[in-house]
Design an enzyme around this catalytic site. Structure first.
Site, PDB file in Angstrom:
ATOM      1  N   ASP A  29       0.757  -1.234  -0.109  1.00  0.00           N
ATOM      2  CA  ASP A  29       0.108   0.100   0.020  1.00  0.00           C
ATOM      3  C   ASP A  29       0.908   1.322   0.038  1.00  0.00           C
ATOM      4  O   ASP A  29       2.249   1.046   0.265  1.00  0.00           O
ATOM      5  CB  ASP A  29      -0.844   0.069   1.327  1.00  0.00           C
ATOM      6  CG  ASP A  29      -1.812   1.089   1.262  1.00  0.00           C
ATOM      7  OD1 ASP A  29      -2.356   1.592   0.527  1.00  0.00           O
ATOM      8  OD2 ASP A  29      -1.916   1.853   2.475  1.00  0.00           O
ATOM      9  N   ASP A  31      -0.300   5.237   1.369  1.00  0.00           N
ATOM     10  CA  ASP A  31      -0.655   5.954   2.539  1.00  0.00           C
ATOM     11  C   ASP A  31      -0.418   4.993   3.887  1.00  0.00           C
ATOM     12  O   ASP A  31      -0.793   4.104   3.805  1.00  0.00           O
ATOM     13  CB  ASP A  31      -2.099   6.381   2.240  1.00  0.00           C
ATOM     14  CG  ASP A  31      -2.056   7.557   1.356  1.00  0.00           C
ATOM     15  OD1 ASP A  31      -1.532   8.583   1.755  1.00  0.00           O
ATOM     16  OD2 ASP A  31      -2.809   7.585   0.629  1.00  0.00           O
TER      17      ASP A  31
END
Length: 254
Positions: A29, A31
């Site tokens: 991922d 963020d």
């Protein structure tokens, strides 16, 4: 470069990644996983929601942000925050929020501890890698550029550009297909419950980063184990164990 290994006692069995041998790929991922961006997102939301009088002018809390916003994509967030607004108005707010985020992040964004050392480890072993995010493309490309990782990832998959975003598995399934790797030989780094659920639903172990979100949320979502950052002894021990399993099988050149 020396291998990523740990001199501490080996991690408990539930922290093992050795069943993935030979490892083919690692998916990340963005963020909260590559960078601690949640506080910046939180402040952007807090600032702009106050301007529109959300919640009667009472500022949102970090707990509200973690439970209702973190890890979700903008279509869902807009509907959740503004159920009575029309779609165009809600999306205009989200666009303004993302612009505010990029302005703040240009001065504040930092990589999670140990990230660049881990990226070097991945490159040295020829592993495939992809960034898989619910962020809008402008944000994703901005963050990767700020972190010096634009050329590191072979693929960037974005939830809003898939049929379904996280917590559905579609973005991770697309990454597996496009990289031509098996979920049996790939694992995921995530920091939100939404992202953990997506990785698990795609059939992969997920290592959860406790960057900001409550640990219990990540555990309940199905994280294999949790780490503080990429220098966490649990991760180093798990990667060391995986390398030993690969060496024993004779399938990976370490």
């Amino acid at each position: 470069m020396a291998s990523i290994t740990s001199d501490s006692h080996p991690a408990e069995s539930k922290c093992s990644l050795s069943e993935l041998s030979p490892l083919e790929a690692i998916l990340f991922d963005i963020d909260g996983t590559l960078c601690d961006s949640d506080p910046i997102h939180y402040h952007a939301y807090r600032e702009l929601l106050l301007e529109v009088g959300f919640n009667g002018g009472v500022p949102i809390t970090e707990d509200f942000y973690a439970k209702n916003i973190s890890g979700k994509h903008n279509e869902v967030i807009g509907s959740l925050l503004f159920p009575d607004w029309d779609h165009e108005k809600a999306m205009k707010f989200m666009d303004d929020k993302e612009a505010t985020f990029r302005r703040l992040a240009s001065e504040q964004l930092k990589a999670v501890n140990g990230l660049h050392k881990l990226c070097k480890w991945i490159e040295d072993r020829g592993l495939k890698r992809a960034a898989v995010s619910n962020a809008p493309r402008a944000n994703a490309e901005f963050m990767l550029s700020m972190l010096g990782l634009s050329d590191f990832f072979q693929l960037v998959v974005l939830g809003p550009e898939c049929d379904r975003a996280k917590p559905f598995p579609d973005p991770y399934l697309k990454a597996l297909r496009d990289l031509k790797v098996s979920p049996d030989h790939t694992f995921v780094f995530e920091d939100s419950a939404s992202g953990v659920k997506a990785g698990v639903a795609a059939g992969m172990p997920v290592v959860g980063l406790t960057t900001r979100n409550p640990e219990q949320l990540l555990i309940d979502a199905g994280a294999t184990f949790l780490i503080k950052d990429y220098e966490d002894p649990k991760l180093l021990a798990a990667l060391g164990e995986l390398e030993r399993a690969s060496a024993t099988s004779g399938k990976v050149d370490a």
